[in-house]
Design an enzyme around this catalytic site. Structure first.
Site, PDB file in Angstrom:
ATOM      1  N   GLU A  50       5.129   4.458  14.445  1.00 47.71           N
ATOM      2  CA  GLU A  50       4.582   3.233  13.867  1.00 47.71           C
ATOM      3  C   GLU A  50       5.425   2.053  14.336  1.00 47.71           C
ATOM      4  O   GLU A  50       6.649   2.074  14.191  1.00 47.71           O
ATOM      5  CB  GLU A  50       4.595   3.289  12.342  1.00 47.71           C
ATOM      6  CG  GLU A  50       3.568   4.229  11.763  1.00 47.71           C
ATOM      7  CD  GLU A  50       3.526   4.166  10.247  1.00 47.71           C
ATOM      8  OE1 GLU A  50       4.301   3.383   9.654  1.00 47.71           O
ATOM      9  OE2 GLU A  50       2.746   4.910   9.651  1.00 47.71           O
ATOM     10  N   ASP A  61       6.882  -4.662   1.755  1.00 45.64           N
ATOM     11  CA  ASP A  61       8.133  -4.135   2.266  1.00 45.64           C
ATOM     12  C   ASP A  61       9.319  -4.535   1.408  1.00 45.64           C
ATOM     13  O   ASP A  61       9.362  -5.632   0.846  1.00 45.64           O
ATOM     14  CB  ASP A  61       8.362  -4.623   3.700  1.00 45.64           C
ATOM     15  CG  ASP A  61       7.393  -3.988   4.672  1.00 45.64           C
ATOM     16  OD1 ASP A  61       7.377  -2.753   4.747  1.00 45.64           O
ATOM     17  OD2 ASP A  61       6.648  -4.718   5.344  1.00 45.64           O
ATOM     18  N   TYR A 175      -2.707   7.409   4.962  1.00 46.81           N
ATOM     19  CA  TYR A 175      -1.311   7.044   4.740  1.00 46.81           C
ATOM     20  C   TYR A 175      -1.073   6.978   3.238  1.00 46.81           C
ATOM     21  O   TYR A 175      -1.556   6.076   2.554  1.00 46.81           O
ATOM     22  CB  TYR A 175      -1.085   5.683   5.397  1.00 46.81           C
ATOM     23  CG  TYR A 175       0.330   5.182   5.496  1.00 46.81           C
ATOM     24  CD1 TYR A 175       1.015   5.244   6.704  1.00 46.81           C
ATOM     25  CD2 TYR A 175       0.962   4.572   4.428  1.00 46.81           C
ATOM     26  CE1 TYR A 175       2.296   4.723   6.831  1.00 46.81           C
ATOM     27  CE2 TYR A 175       2.243   4.060   4.535  1.00 46.81           C
ATOM     28  CZ  TYR A 175       2.907   4.141   5.743  1.00 46.81           C
ATOM     29  OH  TYR A 175       4.165   3.631   5.871  1.00 46.81           O
TER      30      TYR A 175
END
Length: 266
Positions: A50, A61, A175
């Site tokens: 990735e 994040d 995911y």
């Protein structure tokens, strides 16, 4: 069958889990990113990589990857640079590359342009962290027309109804975010990840990769017991941050990633 599907089929035949490292394009600089992509395959045996597109507001994040985006943006790194980096690295490696981004940089670049140039560069899939399924179909159509897999996230808080819709829209793999919250290394895995993978498997035959909070070889082995692959991001990005300025950064990151992937007893 896409290259990502082929990769997971090969992993299944071999009876092992996938190893998917994450790095941010341009951290610490774009030339080093290119070398890291190659090293993660050659030295660490990455099955898929990735590559994060730096963004000024990476809300999914944690601090580690936020700082990586900040460093890359200070270097002037753009989506175009990330694609060029992939194209150069792909001359030396042949594993699938997932472009990991927020929607704003892609929207500014242009959907058709992005799909065309990503395909030309050798990108195999695009994961857009903040693109909701209710608004995703035009984007999915653009990607699928260029044989790019649209990857979507699911979380422990995802409702059953939405989980089914995401499964319907996904290609390549799903995911699975291991826990609520943002990215970041954690000392222990929670049971949320395994429960989420079971829910995904009840509505989809696609492989499932687990991410967020995976930082040790032990945790990777735990994930492989119930999922098809483990994604390791913050732990690697943190090491890049610590080693920035070192002449042997690439080699040492390769060694670190290889230590994470190593089976028990090695």
């Amino acid at each position: 069958m896409s290259r990502i599907q082929q990769t997971f089929a090969s992993l299944k035949r071999a009876g092992r889990g996938g190893f998917i490292p994450f790095i941010t394009a341009g951290d610490p600089d774009i030339a080093t990113t290119e070398r890291l992509l190659i090293e993660l395959v050659a030295a660490a045996g990455a099955d898929i990589i990735e590559l994060g597109v730096p963004f000024s507001d990476p809300v999914a994040d944690g601090e580690t990857i936020q700082r990586a985006s900040e460093r890359a943006l200070r270097n002037g790194v753009t989506l175009r640079d990330a694609l060029t980096c992939v194209a150069r690295a792909k001359q030396h490696i042949d594993v699938p590359i997932v472009l990991f981004s927020y929607f704003n940089p892609l929207l500014s670049f242009g959907g058709d342009r992005l799909a065309n140039e990503a395909k030309e560069a050798g990108v195999d899939a695009v994961l857009v962290t903040d693109l909701i399924p209710e608004e995703a179909q035009p984007w999915i159509d653009i990607l699928v027309q260029r044989d790019l897999d649209p990857i979507f996230l699911v979380a422990p808080t995802t409702s059953d109804k939405r989980l089914k819709e995401i499964a319907r829209q996904s290609r390549g793999f799903i995911y699975a975010v291991s826990r609520a919250g943002v990215t970041g290394a954690r000392d222990e895995m929670t049971g949320d990840a395994e429960a989420l993978v079971k829910r995904v498997r009840s509505v989809s035959d696609l492989p499932v990769a687990v991410a967020f909070g995976i930082s040790t070889a032990k945790q990777i082995r735990q994930v492989w017991q119930f999922a098809d692959a483990a994604v390791i991001g913050s732990a690697i990005v943190r090491e890049i941050e610590k080693l920035t300025g070192s002449a042997d950064l690439v080699d040492r990151i390769g060694e670190f990633a290889r230590s994470l992937r190593a089976p028990k007893g090695m």
